[in-house]
Write a protein that holds these residues in place. Structure first.
Motif, PDB file in Angstrom:
ATOM      1  N   GLY A  48       0.775  -1.226   0.000  1.00 55.65           N
ATOM      2  CA  GLY A  48       0.000   0.000   0.000  1.00 55.65           C
ATOM      3  C   GLY A  48       0.808   1.279   0.000  1.00 55.65           C
ATOM      4  O   GLY A  48       0.234   2.366   0.108  1.00 55.65           O
ATOM      5  N   GLY A  49       2.137   1.186  -0.147  1.00 61.67           N
ATOM      6  CA  GLY A  49       2.909   2.416  -0.144  1.00 61.67           C
ATOM      7  C   GLY A  49       4.390   2.184  -0.372  1.00 61.67           C
ATOM      8  O   GLY A  49       4.834   1.082  -0.696  1.00 61.67           O
ATOM      9  N   TRP A  68       8.132   9.114   3.860  1.00 61.20           N
ATOM     10  CA  TRP A  68       7.146   8.097   4.217  1.00 61.20           C
ATOM     11  C   TRP A  68       5.884   8.309   3.393  1.00 61.20           C
ATOM     12  O   TRP A  68       5.103   9.222   3.628  1.00 61.20           O
ATOM     13  CB  TRP A  68       6.844   8.143   5.717  1.00 61.20           C
ATOM     14  N   ILE A  69       5.709   7.512   2.378  1.00 63.85           N
ATOM     15  CA  ILE A  69       4.535   7.452   1.491  1.00 63.85           C
ATOM     16  C   ILE A  69       4.406   8.719   0.637  1.00 63.85           C
ATOM     17  O   ILE A  69       4.575   8.689  -0.573  1.00 63.85           O
ATOM     18  CB  ILE A  69       3.238   7.167   2.255  1.00 63.85           C
ATOM     19  N   SER A  72       7.262  15.290   1.690  1.00 70.15           N
ATOM     20  CA  SER A  72       8.663  15.618   1.461  1.00 70.15           C
ATOM     21  C   SER A  72       9.600  14.693   2.210  1.00 70.15           C
ATOM     22  O   SER A  72       9.212  14.011   3.163  1.00 70.15           O
ATOM     23  CB  SER A  72       8.929  17.063   1.907  1.00 70.15           C
ATOM     24  N   VAL A  73      10.853  14.701   1.774  1.00 72.52           N
ATOM     25  CA  VAL A  73      11.929  14.083   2.528  1.00 72.52           C
ATOM     26  C   VAL A  73      12.224  15.002   3.712  1.00 72.52           C
ATOM     27  O   VAL A  73      12.485  16.195   3.532  1.00 72.52           O
ATOM     28  CB  VAL A  73      13.195  13.919   1.671  1.00 72.52           C
ATOM     29  N   THR A  74      12.174  14.480   4.942  1.00 71.74           N
ATOM     30  CA  THR A  74      12.358  15.312   6.126  1.00 71.74           C
ATOM     31  C   THR A  74      13.316  14.655   7.113  1.00 71.74           C
ATOM     32  O   THR A  74      13.441  13.422   7.160  1.00 71.74           O
ATOM     33  CB  THR A  74      11.018  15.563   6.845  1.00 71.74           C
ATOM     34  N   ALA A 311       5.298   8.391  -5.054  1.00 77.26           N
ATOM     35  CA  ALA A 311       5.791   7.461  -6.067  1.00 77.26           C
ATOM     36  C   ALA A 311       5.008   6.154  -6.024  1.00 77.26           C
ATOM     37  O   ALA A 311       4.531   5.722  -4.973  1.00 77.26           O
ATOM     38  CB  ALA A 311       7.276   7.189  -5.853  1.00 77.26           C
ATOM     39  N   MET A 312       4.910   5.500  -7.170  1.00 80.12           N
ATOM     40  CA  MET A 312       4.237   4.213  -7.254  1.00 80.12           C
ATOM     41  C   MET A 312       5.046   3.121  -6.555  1.00 80.12           C
ATOM     42  O   MET A 312       4.490   2.129  -6.093  1.00 80.12           O
ATOM     43  CB  MET A 312       4.011   3.835  -8.713  1.00 80.12           C
TER      44      MET A 312
END
Length: 343
Positions: A48-49, A68-69, A72-74, A311-312
Motif C-alpha cells: 500500500g505504499g 514516508w509514502i 517531502s523528505v524530512t 511514487a508508485m
C-alpha cells in the motif's frame, strides 16, 4: 540472497515470511562501527505504499532523513541502534478541543524498526492513531540503494523515435487509482483536469492519470498551464515527481515549478505567471535529471538520490509510466512527446 515480489504477495503471506525470517534470527554483521551496517540509502517496500531512508554518521552522532509514502523528505526526530536493530522515530502533532476554549496538543511518535545484514533489511513501522485507540503496523522489506553513477554525457546519448503520448482523447491513459473519480478530459488536443469539490458535500478523491505504456530513460517535452494557486506534478517512470505548481514570484525552493519535489531546487526561477502556457523539457538518464523550463536550464544533469513522495514504488530500477498528478487542482497539458533513450 532472499528476494520476493511484493506485487505478487498478500499481506498475510508477507507477514508469515517476516515471522519466519525473525525466527531464524537474522543478525547484523558489524564492520568496525556498530552503526556501519545501516549507513546509506534504503528503499522501503510495503503493502500500500513506499518509503525512502538515508542513514548518515555525522560528527559525533547518527542522523537520518525519511520519506514516508507522500510529502517531502524530512529529517527524522531520532535514530539509534539498540540490540542490533535500527530504530527511527518521526513525530507529528494533533490538537484536541477540551472545551471552554482550552486546547490540548499531543505529539504522535511513529517508530520504524529494521534489522538485517548486507543489502537487505526487514522490520515494521508503527503509526499510532490520532485518538490514541490503536496503531497501524506496516511490515517492511528494505533494500540498499546502489550509489548513483557518474553523470552521463548527454551529448553522446542516443535517442529513439519520438512517441506522441496525447491524441484527441484519453486513449493510452488510465487512472492510477481505479476507484478514484476522474476529472480528466481531452478537448482540441488539450488534456485538462478539473477536480471540482462541492461545498457542503463529502470530499471527492480525484485520480492521478498514468500512461498505459511504461518507459526506462527518456526525454519528455510538454506544455502545461497552471491557474493561480493550483498544483500538479509530472512523475517520471511513476517514481520521480517534477513539480508543476503556481510558484511565480516566490523564493527558490525545492517545491517550486520545475523542481524535483523536495530533493532538487531549481538554479533559478523560470516560471511564468499563472494562466500562461509553459514549456518543460525533461531528461531522465542514469538516475540524473535535467529540466529546462521556458528555455532556461534550471536543473543540469543532477543526481537523484531516491524516489519522491507519491511514487508508485521505491524501486528505481524498473520501467514505469508517466503519471500526472490530478488530485491537487486544475491544470492543462498539451503537446506531450516522449523520446526514449536507446541502450
Amino acid at each position: 540472497m532472499f528476494k520476493f515480489n511484493l506485487k505478487d504477495m498478500s499481506l498475510k503471506k508477507y507477514v508469515s515470511i517476516i515471522v519466519l525470517l525473525m525466527a531464524v534470527q537474522i543478525a547484523p554483521t558489524f564492520a568496525g562501527s556498530e552503526n556501519s551496517p545501516y549507513l546509506g540509502r534504503w528503499a522501503l517496500h510495503f503493502e500500500g505504499g513506499m518509503g525512502w531512508l538515508e542513514v548518515r554518521q555525522e560528527k559525533g552522532y547518527l542522523d537520518a532523513d525519511l520519506l514516508w509514502i507522500g510529502g517531502s523528505v524530512t529529517p527524522v526526530s531520532n535514530v539509534f541502534i539498540s540490540n542490533g536493530k535500527l530504530n527511527v522515530t518521526r513525530t507529528s502533532t494533533t490538537t484536541f478541543d477540551q472545551g471552554n476554549g482550552m486546547m490540548r496538543t499531543h505529539i504522535l511518535t511513529s517508530v520504524l524498526e529494521l534489522e538485517g545484514s548486507g543489502d537487505q533489511l526487514i522490520g515494521t513501522m508503527m503509526e499510532p492513531s490520532k485518538d490514541g485507540n490503536g496503531a497501524t503496523i506496516f511490515y517492511i522489506y528494505a533494500n540498499r540503494i546502489p550509489p548513483v553513477p557518474a553523470a552521463p554525457d548527454l551529448t553522446k546519448v542516443k535517442f529513439g523515435e519520438p512517441i506522441k503520448l496525447l491524441g484527441n482523447d484519453l486513449t493510452g491513459w488510465r487512472l492510477l487509482e481505479p476507484d478514484a473519480v476522474s476529472g480528466w478530459k481531452v478537448e482540441k488536443g488539450e488534456l485538462t483536469n478539473n477536480p471540482e469539490q462541492k461545498e457542503g458535500t463529502p470530499h471527492i478523491h480525484y485520480g492521478n492519470l498514468r500512461t498505459d505504456a511504461e518507459f526506462e530513460d527518456f526525454n519528455l517535452k510538454l506544455s502545461v498551464n497552471i491557474p493561480e494557486g493550483s498544483n500538479s506534478g509530472v512523475y517520471l517512470r511513476g517514481i520521480y515527481e517534477v513539480q508543476v505548481v503556481d510558484s511565480y514570484g516566490k523564493e527558490l525552493d525545492s517545491h517550486n515549478m520545475g523542481a524535483l519535489y523536495s530533493r532538487i531546487t531549481p538554479s533559478e526561477s523560470a516560471e511564468k505567471k499563472p494562466g500562461k502556457w509553459q514549456d518543460m523539457d525533461i531528461t531522465l538518464c542514469d538516475r540524473h535529471l535535467t529540466v529546462i523550463l521556458n528555455g532556461k536550464k534550471i536543473i543540469d544533469n543532477q543526481p537523484m538520490l531516491g524516489a519522491t513522495g507519491g511514487a508508485m514504488t521505491a524501486d528505481e530500477f524498473i520501467p514505469g509510466p508517466i503519471y500526472l498528478q490530478g488530485d491537487h487542482g486544475n491544470v492543462s497539458y498539451k503537446d506531450i512527446v516522449l523520446t526514449p533513450i536507446i541502450r
